[in-house]
Write a protein that holds these residues in place. Structure first.
Motif, PDB file in Angstrom:
ATOM      1  N   ASN A 230     -42.488-108.785 -28.761  1.00  0.00           N
ATOM      2  CA  ASN A 230     -43.070-109.775 -29.669  1.00  0.00           C
ATOM      3  C   ASN A 230     -42.284-111.086 -29.620  1.00  0.00           C
ATOM      4  O   ASN A 230     -42.865-112.178 -29.601  1.00  0.00           O
ATOM      5  CB  ASN A 230     -43.079-109.224 -31.093  1.00  0.00           C
ATOM      6  CG  ASN A 230     -43.773-110.155 -32.068  1.00  0.00           C
ATOM      7  OD1 ASN A 230     -44.980-110.359 -32.003  1.00  0.00           O
ATOM      8  ND2 ASN A 230     -43.014-110.743 -32.982  1.00  0.00           N
ATOM      9  N   GLY A 231     -40.963-110.981 -29.583  1.00  0.00           N
ATOM     10  CA  GLY A 231     -40.137-112.183 -29.462  1.00  0.00           C
ATOM     11  C   GLY A 231     -40.362-112.905 -28.153  1.00  0.00           C
ATOM     12  O   GLY A 231     -40.397-114.144 -28.111  1.00  0.00           O
ATOM     13  N   ALA A 232     -40.537-112.140 -27.078  1.00  0.00           N
ATOM     14  CA  ALA A 232     -40.797-112.751 -25.763  1.00  0.00           C
ATOM     15  C   ALA A 232     -42.128-113.498 -25.766  1.00  0.00           C
ATOM     16  O   ALA A 232     -42.259-114.550 -25.123  1.00  0.00           O
ATOM     17  CB  ALA A 232     -40.794-111.679 -24.675  1.00  0.00           C
ATOM     18  N   LEU A 233     -43.109-112.975 -26.494  1.00  0.00           N
ATOM     19  CA  LEU A 233     -44.405-113.649 -26.571  1.00  0.00           C
ATOM     20  C   LEU A 233     -44.276-114.997 -27.279  1.00  0.00           C
ATOM     21  O   LEU A 233     -44.889-115.982 -26.870  1.00  0.00           O
ATOM     22  CB  LEU A 233     -45.418-112.764 -27.292  1.00  0.00           C
ATOM     23  CG  LEU A 233     -45.855-111.500 -26.537  1.00  0.00           C
ATOM     24  CD1 LEU A 233     -46.788-110.652 -27.394  1.00  0.00           C
ATOM     25  CD2 LEU A 233     -46.538-111.871 -25.223  1.00  0.00           C
ATOM     26  N   TYR A 234     -43.470-115.052 -28.342  1.00  0.00           N
ATOM     27  CA  TYR A 234     -43.237-116.327 -29.030  1.00  0.00           C
ATOM     28  C   TYR A 234     -42.490-117.301 -28.118  1.00  0.00           C
ATOM     29  O   TYR A 234     -42.822-118.492 -28.053  1.00  0.00           O
ATOM     30  CB  TYR A 234     -42.444-116.107 -30.318  1.00  0.00           C
ATOM     31  CG  TYR A 234     -43.300-115.842 -31.520  1.00  0.00           C
ATOM     32  CD1 TYR A 234     -44.000-116.874 -32.144  1.00  0.00           C
ATOM     33  CD2 TYR A 234     -43.426-114.560 -32.043  1.00  0.00           C
ATOM     34  CE1 TYR A 234     -44.799-116.637 -33.249  1.00  0.00           C
ATOM     35  CE2 TYR A 234     -44.226-114.304 -33.158  1.00  0.00           C
ATOM     36  CZ  TYR A 234     -44.912-115.346 -33.754  1.00  0.00           C
ATOM     37  OH  TYR A 234     -45.714-115.113 -34.847  1.00  0.00           O
TER      38      TYR A 234
ATOM     39  N   ALA B 270     -34.396-121.347 -27.448  1.00  0.00           N
ATOM     40  CA  ALA B 270     -33.616-120.405 -28.261  1.00  0.00           C
ATOM     41  C   ALA B 270     -33.261-120.990 -29.625  1.00  0.00           C
ATOM     42  O   ALA B 270     -33.025-120.245 -30.580  1.00  0.00           O
ATOM     43  CB  ALA B 270     -32.338-120.013 -27.507  1.00  0.00           C
ATOM     44  N   VAL B 271     -33.246-122.316 -29.733  1.00  0.00           N
ATOM     45  CA  VAL B 271     -32.869-122.941 -31.013  1.00  0.00           C
ATOM     46  C   VAL B 271     -33.972-122.822 -32.057  1.00  0.00           C
ATOM     47  O   VAL B 271     -33.722-123.082 -33.238  1.00  0.00           O
ATOM     48  CB  VAL B 271     -32.493-124.427 -30.811  1.00  0.00           C
ATOM     49  CG1 VAL B 271     -31.334-124.566 -29.843  1.00  0.00           C
ATOM     50  CG2 VAL B 271     -33.691-125.248 -30.339  1.00  0.00           C
ATOM     51  N   VAL B 272     -35.180-122.434 -31.645  1.00  0.00           N
ATOM     52  CA  VAL B 272     -36.277-122.371 -32.627  1.00  0.00           C
ATOM     53  C   VAL B 272     -36.046-121.263 -33.642  1.00  0.00           C
ATOM     54  O   VAL B 272     -36.680-121.250 -34.692  1.00  0.00           O
ATOM     55  CB  VAL B 272     -37.648-122.179 -31.929  1.00  0.00           C
ATOM     56  CG1 VAL B 272     -37.894-123.279 -30.916  1.00  0.00           C
ATOM     57  CG2 VAL B 272     -37.753-120.810 -31.284  1.00  0.00           C
ATOM     58  N   SER B 273     -35.134-120.346 -33.344  1.00  0.00           N
ATOM     59  CA  SER B 273     -34.811-119.299 -34.321  1.00  0.00           C
ATOM     60  C   SER B 273     -34.217-119.896 -35.588  1.00  0.00           C
ATOM     61  O   SER B 273     -34.269-119.274 -36.652  1.00  0.00           O
ATOM     62  CB  SER B 273     -33.821-118.300 -33.698  1.00  0.00           C
ATOM     63  OG  SER B 273     -32.606-118.944 -33.339  1.00  0.00           O
TER      64      SER B 273
ATOM     65  N   LEU C 186     -37.043-114.646 -29.035  1.00  0.00           N
ATOM     66  CA  LEU C 186     -36.104-113.646 -28.534  1.00  0.00           C
ATOM     67  C   LEU C 186     -34.744-113.731 -29.217  1.00  0.00           C
ATOM     68  O   LEU C 186     -34.133-112.700 -29.540  1.00  0.00           O
ATOM     69  CB  LEU C 186     -35.932-113.818 -27.015  1.00  0.00           C
ATOM     70  CG  LEU C 186     -37.007-113.171 -26.141  1.00  0.00           C
ATOM     71  CD1 LEU C 186     -36.817-113.577 -24.694  1.00  0.00           C
ATOM     72  CD2 LEU C 186     -36.952-111.659 -26.279  1.00  0.00           C
ATOM     73  N   THR C 187     -34.253-114.942 -29.413  1.00  0.00           N
ATOM     74  CA  THR C 187     -32.948-115.096 -30.066  1.00  0.00           C
ATOM     75  C   THR C 187     -32.988-114.595 -31.506  1.00  0.00           C
ATOM     76  O   THR C 187     -32.064-113.916 -31.967  1.00  0.00           O
ATOM     77  CB  THR C 187     -32.510-116.572 -30.033  1.00  0.00           C
ATOM     78  OG1 THR C 187     -32.454-117.008 -28.681  1.00  0.00           O
ATOM     79  CG2 THR C 187     -31.139-116.742 -30.662  1.00  0.00           C
TER      80      THR C 187
ATOM     81  N   MET D   6     -34.303-110.216 -21.154  1.00  0.00           N
ATOM     82  CA  MET D   6     -35.667-110.721 -21.347  1.00  0.00           C
ATOM     83  C   MET D   6     -35.772-112.186 -20.946  1.00  0.00           C
ATOM     84  O   MET D   6     -36.751-112.597 -20.306  1.00  0.00           O
ATOM     85  CB  MET D   6     -36.082-110.541 -22.807  1.00  0.00           C
ATOM     86  CG  MET D   6     -36.199-109.095 -23.245  1.00  0.00           C
ATOM     87  SD  MET D   6     -37.540-108.209 -22.412  1.00  0.00           S
ATOM     88  CE  MET D   6     -38.969-108.849 -23.261  1.00  0.00           C
ATOM     89  N   TYR D   7     -34.772-112.995 -21.304  1.00  0.00           N
ATOM     90  CA  TYR D   7     -34.767-114.394 -20.880  1.00  0.00           C
ATOM     91  C   TYR D   7     -34.742-114.501 -19.357  1.00  0.00           C
ATOM     92  O   TYR D   7     -35.438-115.331 -18.767  1.00  0.00           O
ATOM     93  CB  TYR D   7     -33.568-115.137 -21.472  1.00  0.00           C
ATOM     94  CG  TYR D   7     -33.790-115.687 -22.856  1.00  0.00           C
ATOM     95  CD1 TYR D   7     -34.725-116.699 -23.087  1.00  0.00           C
ATOM     96  CD2 TYR D   7     -33.071-115.197 -23.946  1.00  0.00           C
ATOM     97  CE1 TYR D   7     -34.926-117.213 -24.359  1.00  0.00           C
ATOM     98  CE2 TYR D   7     -33.272-115.713 -25.228  1.00  0.00           C
ATOM     99  CZ  TYR D   7     -34.203-116.713 -25.423  1.00  0.00           C
ATOM    100  OH  TYR D   7     -34.413-117.222 -26.674  1.00  0.00           O
TER     101      TYR D   7
END
Length: 236
Positions: A13-17, A158-161, A168-169, A192-193
């Motif tokens: 799910n994180g990879a999809l985002y 990755a900063v969008v977390s 993913l992050t 995954m990255y």
């Protein structure tokens, strides 16, 4: 084994985002890069000034701060709260688009002057010159840098977390917090990255080969010669 089975759906799910933000940011950055890059090659001083201002502003602003401004500060100005995913795509696209614009401008300027002169001699309109002669040659030169920018945008996502997007992050942080397995949580995110990066690189390499083939820069594979039949063509 339990860690993999329990956390894999979360990482997918994180990879999809991450994929959504990367593709959306790349699409926006590409449109901006092509538009601003072409503006920067025109004879009009106004057009070149507009392109230069855009590049200098967004290349000089940190993508993270720009994303924070759009998500936290813009509602104070406009009264409208942006969706966090849209804010992330907008910030990354605007930032990477500035770097892409310089790539486009440089690639167009690198096309030999003789090509411009030939299009003028053939009485091509400016639009025909750009579409039929200049861009096909510049496109092959743009692609390697575009590939690097795509990977940089994906890693920058990755900063969008930090604005609560479940990329993913964000998933790695959550898994570490709930399971206490720091090494496994962040190793899974790294893998995954890496896999996502390989997918993007594969498609970019295909695009590069296609562009070079159209320009005749890659030699065609020689056909295997058929061995001569014994006695054929021999002297009577």
């Amino acid at each position: 084994m339990d860690f993999i089975t329990d956390s894999l759906p979360l990482y997918i799910n994180g990879a999809l985002y991450t994929l959504l933000i990367t593709v959306g940011g790349c699409a926006l950055a590409f449109v901006i890069a092509m538009s601003v890059g072409i503006l920067g090659t025109l004879r009009s001083r106004v057009a070149r000034a507009v392109a230069s201002i855009y590049v200098e502003v967004f290349r000089g602003v940190a993508a993270l701060v720009l994303m924070f401004w759009m998500f936290y500060a813009m509602p104070l100005v406009t009264g409208y709260l942006l969706d966090p995913v849209f804010a992330a795509i907008l910030a990354l696209g605007l930032n990477v688009g500035a770097y892409g614009a310089e790539n486009v401008r440089g690639a167009i300027k690198a096309v030999p002057a003789a090509q411009y002169e030939a299009t003028i001699a053939l009485n091509f309109t400016p639009a025909q010159r750009l579409r039929s002669v200049i861009l096909p040659q510049a496109w092959a030169q743009m692609l390697p840098t575009f590939g690097n920018l795509i990977i940089e945008l994906m890693k920058g996502s990755a900063v969008v977390s930090l604005i609560a997007v479940s990329d993913l992050t964000f998933v790695g942080d959550q898994v570490r917090a709930f399971t206490g397995q720091t090494l496994a949580a962040y190793t899974a995110a790294l893998v995954m990255y890496f896999l996502l990066a390989q997918v993007f690189l594969y498609f970019m390499r295909m695009a590069e080969r296609s562009a070079n083939r159209r320009l005749g820069r890659e030699p065609l594979k020689a056909k295997k010669s058929t061995p001569a039949v014994a006695g054929a063509g021999g002297a009577a």
